[in-house]
Design an enzyme around this catalytic site. Structure first.
Site, PDB file in Angstrom:
ATOM      1  N   LYS A   1       0.844  -1.193   0.000  1.00 15.76           N
ATOM      2  CA  LYS A   1       0.000   0.000   0.000  1.00 15.76           C
ATOM      3  C   LYS A   1       0.877   1.239   0.000  1.00 15.76           C
ATOM      4  O   LYS A   1       1.795   1.356   0.816  1.00 15.76           O
ATOM      5  CB  LYS A   1      -0.900  -0.043   1.243  1.00 15.76           C
ATOM      6  CG  LYS A   1      -1.956   1.023   1.313  1.00 15.76           C
ATOM      7  CD  LYS A   1      -2.814   0.798   2.556  1.00 15.76           C
ATOM      8  CE  LYS A   1      -3.861   1.876   2.705  1.00 15.76           C
ATOM      9  NZ  LYS A   1      -4.658   1.670   3.952  1.00 15.76           N
TER      10      LYS A   1
ATOM     11  N   HIS B   1      -0.268   4.414   0.344  1.00 14.84           N
ATOM     12  CA  HIS B   1      -0.820   5.522   1.123  1.00 14.84           C
ATOM     13  C   HIS B   1      -1.153   5.031   2.527  1.00 14.84           C
ATOM     14  O   HIS B   1      -0.991   3.858   2.841  1.00 14.84           O
ATOM     15  CB  HIS B   1      -2.069   6.073   0.435  1.00 14.84           C
ATOM     16  CG  HIS B   1      -3.152   5.059   0.259  1.00 14.84           C
ATOM     17  ND1 HIS B   1      -3.126   4.101  -0.730  1.00 14.84           N
ATOM     18  CD2 HIS B   1      -4.287   4.821   0.972  1.00 14.84           C
ATOM     19  CE1 HIS B   1      -4.194   3.334  -0.645  1.00 14.84           C
ATOM     20  NE2 HIS B   1      -4.916   3.747   0.383  1.00 14.84           N
TER      21      HIS B   1
END
Length: 228
Positions: free
Chosen positions: A110, A112
């Site tokens: 991921k 973010h």
């Protein structure tokens, strides 16, 4: 009646085989495996598909882990099937007074928020990996890499069913199973709720009178593809 070379099956294993049959997770017929073999039985853990089934499945994992006496510090569920398995096993053990931290991984990192590909408790100490089956050991090797990269120790693997059959390497059958490779080459303990031997023991019993015809086909499959 036990088949040749078969260890006495535990009550946990026999109850689990019955549960898997009742849930439609374990089926008999003709099924093509990832290795391209035609198997007379198929175990599809994706069919533990409601709250009641997966809660009972977690109970079997917890029973087997407690029975084994295995000591560990936290639980890791590899994506994807290992995520709900690890979470529900952690919850069931906590319900029994054994509260362990739990983490899992994403297939894609991921970019973010918290970022990375690990979610949950920080990986540390002796880590138990929880998954459904072990065909090639790929998920286990990936889990080991993630656990070691975080500075923790891959310690053991818990699975639902050990098929006890030869693994393949580069499309060629080898004498050992994926479970034997993880135990003997990678040095991890492997705890299975049930094994192919347990399934054969079940098929030999009174509870499986209407399934007896499948036993010979399973025996023939084991004679051809069973790990040494």
């Amino acid at each position: 009646m036990a088949v040749d070379g078969e260890k006495k099956s535990s009550a946990i294993a026999q109850d689990f085989v019955q549960f898997a049959l009742d849930a439609g997770v374990l089926r008999f017929g003709e099924f093509k495996t990832k290795a391209g073999r035609m198997s007379p039985y198929f175990f599809n853990s994706g069919l533990f598909d409601d709250g009641g089934k997966i809660a009972r499945l977690a109970g079997f994992y917890a029973d087997r882990l407690i029975e084994s006496g295995l000591e560990f510090d936290m639980i890791f569920g590899p994506a994807y099937k290992g995520i709900p398995l690890g979470a529900t096993v952690a919850a069931e053990l906590a319900r029994r007074g054994r509260n362990y931290p739990f983490a899992y991984n994403r297939k894609e990192a991921k970019a973010h928020g918290e970022g990375g590909n690990l979610v949950g408790a920080p990986l540390k100490g002796r880590v138990l990996i929880v998954d459904d089956v072990m065909s090639a050991g790929t998920a286990v090797r990936e889990s080991i890499a993630a656990i070691e990269a975080a500075g923790a120790t891959p310690h053991a693997v818990a699975i639902a069913l050990d098929r006890q059959e030869k693994a393949t390497e580069n499309g060629v059958d080898v004498d050992h199973s994926a479970v034997q490779y993880v135990r003997n080459q990678l040095g991890l303990s492997v705890i299975a709720i049930a094994t192919l031997d347990d399934l054969l023991s079940y098929l030999s019993g009174d509870a499986a009178a209407d399934l007896g015809a499948h036993r010979e086909r399973v025996l023939a499959y084991r004679a051809r593809y069973g790990a040494s």
